[in-house]
Design a protein around this motif. Structure first.
Motif, PDB file in Angstrom:
ATOM      1  N   GLY A   1      -4.144 -57.134 -76.383  1.00 10.77           N
ATOM      2  CA  GLY A   1      -5.092 -57.997 -77.069  1.00 10.77           C
ATOM      3  C   GLY A   1      -6.473 -58.054 -76.459  1.00 10.77           C
ATOM      4  N   CYS A   2      -6.916 -56.999 -75.785  1.00  9.97           N
ATOM      5  CA  CYS A   2      -8.247 -56.987 -75.169  1.00  9.97           C
ATOM      6  C   CYS A   2      -9.310 -56.572 -76.179  1.00  9.97           C
ATOM      7  CB  CYS A   2      -8.270 -56.052 -73.968  1.00  9.97           C
ATOM      8  SG  CYS A   2      -7.315 -56.669 -72.571  1.00  9.97           S
ATOM      9  N   SER A   3     -10.534 -57.068 -75.949  1.00 10.91           N
ATOM     10  CA  SER A   3     -11.663 -56.772 -76.826  1.00 10.91           C
ATOM     11  C   SER A   3     -12.878 -56.415 -75.987  1.00 10.91           C
ATOM     12  CB  SER A   3     -12.030 -57.992 -77.670  1.00 10.91           C
ATOM     13  OG  SER A   3     -10.940 -58.431 -78.437  1.00 10.91           O
ATOM     14  N   ILE A   4     -13.628 -55.404 -76.444  1.00 12.37           N
ATOM     15  CA  ILE A   4     -14.891 -55.081 -75.778  1.00 12.37           C
ATOM     16  C   ILE A   4     -15.990 -54.936 -76.822  1.00 12.37           C
ATOM     17  CG2 ILE A   4     -13.834 -54.031 -73.743  1.00 12.37           C
ATOM     18  CD1 ILE A   4     -14.330 -51.292 -74.884  1.00 12.37           C
ATOM     19  N   GLY A   5     -17.192 -55.320 -76.415  1.00 17.17           N
ATOM     20  CA  GLY A   5     -18.355 -55.227 -77.287  1.00 17.17           C
ATOM     21  C   GLY A   5     -19.181 -53.988 -76.981  1.00 17.17           C
ATOM     22  N   GLN A   6     -20.289 -53.853 -77.702  1.00 11.84           N
ATOM     23  CA  GLN A   6     -21.153 -52.696 -77.511  1.00 11.84           C
ATOM     24  C   GLN A   6     -21.861 -52.760 -76.158  1.00 11.84           C
ATOM     25  OE1 GLN A   6     -21.732 -55.228 -79.546  1.00 11.84           O
ATOM     26  NE2 GLN A   6     -23.882 -55.777 -79.566  1.00 11.84           N
ATOM     27  N   GLY A   7     -22.182 -51.588 -75.631  1.00 12.58           N
ATOM     28  CA  GLY A   7     -22.915 -51.507 -74.382  1.00 12.58           C
ATOM     29  C   GLY A   7     -22.107 -51.824 -73.140  1.00 12.58           C
ATOM     30  N   VAL A   8     -20.793 -51.844 -73.248  1.00 11.42           N
ATOM     31  CA  VAL A   8     -19.931 -52.190 -72.118  1.00 11.42           C
ATOM     32  C   VAL A   8     -19.644 -50.955 -71.270  1.00 11.42           C
ATOM     33  CG1 VAL A   8     -17.574 -52.899 -71.503  1.00 11.42           C
ATOM     34  CG2 VAL A   8     -18.858 -54.173 -73.227  1.00 11.42           C
TER      35      VAL A   8
ATOM     36  N   VAL B   1     -14.639 -58.706 -73.119  1.00  9.67           N
ATOM     37  CA  VAL B   1     -15.799 -58.253 -72.364  1.00  9.67           C
ATOM     38  C   VAL B   1     -16.970 -58.188 -73.334  1.00  9.67           C
ATOM     39  CG1 VAL B   1     -16.763 -56.466 -70.871  1.00  9.67           C
ATOM     40  CG2 VAL B   1     -14.294 -56.928 -70.819  1.00  9.67           C
ATOM     41  N   GLY B   2     -17.946 -59.068 -73.129  1.00  9.89           N
ATOM     42  CA  GLY B   2     -19.066 -59.219 -74.055  1.00  9.89           C
ATOM     43  C   GLY B   2     -20.054 -58.066 -74.014  1.00  9.89           C
ATOM     44  N   ALA B   3     -20.910 -58.048 -75.017  1.00 13.55           N
ATOM     45  CA  ALA B   3     -21.904 -56.991 -75.196  1.00 13.55           C
ATOM     46  C   ALA B   3     -22.740 -56.792 -73.937  1.00 13.55           C
ATOM     47  CB  ALA B   3     -22.805 -57.325 -76.376  1.00 13.55           C
ATOM     48  N   GLY B   4     -22.886 -55.531 -73.553  1.00 13.25           N
ATOM     49  CA  GLY B   4     -23.744 -55.175 -72.436  1.00 13.25           C
ATOM     50  C   GLY B   4     -23.170 -55.441 -71.058  1.00 13.25           C
ATOM     51  N   ALA B   5     -21.975 -55.978 -70.977  1.00  8.16           N
ATOM     52  CA  ALA B   5     -21.393 -56.320 -69.681  1.00  8.16           C
ATOM     53  C   ALA B   5     -20.990 -55.058 -68.917  1.00  8.16           C
ATOM     54  CB  ALA B   5     -20.190 -57.228 -69.857  1.00  8.16           C
ATOM     55  N   LYS B   6     -21.027 -55.175 -67.599  1.00  9.76           N
ATOM     56  CA  LYS B   6     -20.591 -54.102 -66.709  1.00  9.76           C
ATOM     57  C   LYS B   6     -19.514 -54.687 -65.810  1.00  9.76           C
ATOM     58  CE  LYS B   6     -24.146 -51.964 -68.407  1.00  9.76           C
ATOM     59  NZ  LYS B   6     -24.024 -51.981 -69.836  1.00  9.76           N
TER      60      LYS B   6
ATOM     61  N   ALA C   1     -21.950 -61.834 -72.141  1.00 12.13           N
ATOM     62  CA  ALA C   1     -22.858 -60.740 -72.467  1.00 12.13           C
ATOM     63  C   ALA C   1     -23.764 -60.445 -71.280  1.00 12.13           C
ATOM     64  CB  ALA C   1     -23.693 -61.102 -73.692  1.00 12.13           C
ATOM     65  N   ASN C   2     -23.917 -59.160 -70.990  1.00 11.40           N
ATOM     66  CA  ASN C   2     -24.788 -58.647 -69.935  1.00 11.40           C
ATOM     67  C   ASN C   2     -24.384 -59.050 -68.522  1.00 11.40           C
ATOM     68  OD1 ASN C   2     -26.506 -57.221 -71.736  1.00 11.40           O
ATOM     69  ND2 ASN C   2     -27.404 -59.181 -72.312  1.00 11.40           N
ATOM     70  N   ALA C   3     -23.219 -59.626 -68.335  1.00 11.91           N
ATOM     71  CA  ALA C   3     -22.756 -59.972 -66.994  1.00 11.91           C
ATOM     72  C   ALA C   3     -22.451 -58.695 -66.213  1.00 11.91           C
ATOM     73  CB  ALA C   3     -21.504 -60.843 -67.068  1.00 11.91           C
ATOM     74  N   VAL C   4     -22.575 -58.788 -64.900  1.00 12.84           N
ATOM     75  CA  VAL C   4     -22.190 -57.691 -64.016  1.00 12.84           C
ATOM     76  C   VAL C   4     -21.110 -58.241 -63.096  1.00 12.84           C
ATOM     77  CG1 VAL C   4     -22.924 -56.055 -62.250  1.00 12.84           C
ATOM     78  CG2 VAL C   4     -24.467 -56.621 -64.133  1.00 12.84           C
ATOM     79  N   VAL C   5     -19.874 -57.789 -63.322  1.00  7.08           N
ATOM     80  CA  VAL C   5     -18.719 -58.313 -62.594  1.00  7.08           C
ATOM     81  C   VAL C   5     -18.305 -57.301 -61.535  1.00  7.08           C
ATOM     82  CG1 VAL C   5     -16.372 -59.198 -62.806  1.00  7.08           C
ATOM     83  CG2 VAL C   5     -17.968 -59.497 -64.692  1.00  7.08           C
ATOM     84  N   VAL C   6     -18.320 -57.734 -60.260  1.00  6.14           N
ATOM     85  CA  VAL C   6     -17.953 -56.850 -59.162  1.00  6.14           C
ATOM     86  C   VAL C   6     -16.901 -57.484 -58.245  1.00  6.14           C
ATOM     87  CG1 VAL C   6     -20.103 -55.537 -59.169  1.00  6.14           C
ATOM     88  CG2 VAL C   6     -19.934 -57.631 -57.804  1.00  6.14           C
TER      89      VAL C   6
ATOM     90  N   ALA D   1     -22.169 -61.747 -61.587  1.00  2.00           N
ATOM     91  CA  ALA D   1     -21.394 -62.743 -62.336  1.00  2.00           C
ATOM     92  C   ALA D   1     -20.916 -63.875 -61.434  1.00  2.00           C
ATOM     93  CB  ALA D   1     -20.209 -62.080 -63.015  1.00  2.00           C
ATOM     94  N   LYS D   2     -21.066 -65.063 -61.948  1.00  4.41           N
ATOM     95  CA  LYS D   2     -20.497 -66.245 -61.315  1.00  4.41           C
ATOM     96  C   LYS D   2     -19.194 -66.543 -62.057  1.00  4.41           C
ATOM     97  CE  LYS D   2     -24.809 -68.333 -59.756  1.00  4.41           C
ATOM     98  NZ  LYS D   2     -25.252 -67.103 -59.246  1.00  4.41           N
TER      99      LYS D   2
END
Length: 183
Positions: A109-116, A137-142, A157-162, A176-177
């Motif tokens: 059931g995972c979902s990803i947006g554009q720019g991921v 995972v929202g649009a533009g996220a890494k 959106a646009n988060a950077v998760v490390v 990302a917080k």
């Protein structure tokens, strides 16, 4: 992967792209015109072809997959190799600039947006993300590196998760917080 599992997973993916109340014609139109469906279909076909099961077509089936995968990459901007492990009900909401490392793993059931982008951090890092069930995972996220996103996680959106994100949390911002999901 058996042919039955291929069809079962693909059916679950298709169900995420349509609503139960849609007419049959609207459902067919959505499945035929959605680039996310195209990419998911080719991905699932590739999983079946490379699963080690003997297929009646053998090498021609692999060649057909490679041609279809490259066509999907060029026409939709979605790169999701057959070696990715994704549970049933996978959803790609929009096309464009989606890059998934070949070793990435998704739960159900995972979902990803554009720019991921889901992959390594580079600089010799070999770890890739592992996502639990029902992750968005929202649009533009890494999402980068050998990290784990628990079940029911949302990445803004646009988060950077490390770093790891525990179950029932959200990740927002750059970097990302991590915050608990509001009930």
């Amino acid at each position: 992967m058996s042919f039955g599992k291929f069809l079962s997973d693909l059916s679950a993916d298709f169900a995420r792209h349509t609503d139960p109340g849609m007419s049959a014609a609207a459902r067919v139109q959505e499945l035929v015109t959605s680039q996310g469906v195209w990419a998911t279909t080719v991905y699932r076909y590739g999983q079946w072809v490379y699963s080690g099961q003997r297929t009646p077509l053998g090498i021609p089936a692999r060649v057909a997959y490679k041609v279809a995968q490259k066509t999907i990459e060029v026409t939709t901007g979605i790169c999701m190799p057959a070696s990715v492990k994704a549970g049933p009900g996978f959803y790609i909401g929009h096309f464009g600039a989606i890059i998934v490392h070949p070793d990435t793993q998704f739960g159900q059931g995972c979902s990803i947006g554009q720019g991921v982008t889901l992959g390594t951090r580079g600089q010799g890092d070999k770890g890739v993300p592992v996502l639990g069930d029902n992750v968005y995972v929202g649009a533009g996220a890494k999402v980068l590196g050998g990290i784990h996103l628990g079940d029911n996680v949302s990445v803004g959106a646009n988060a950077v998760v490390v770093k790891d994100v525990p179950t029932d949390h959200v990740a927002v911002g750059v970097p990302a917080k991590i915050k608990p999901r509001k009930k």
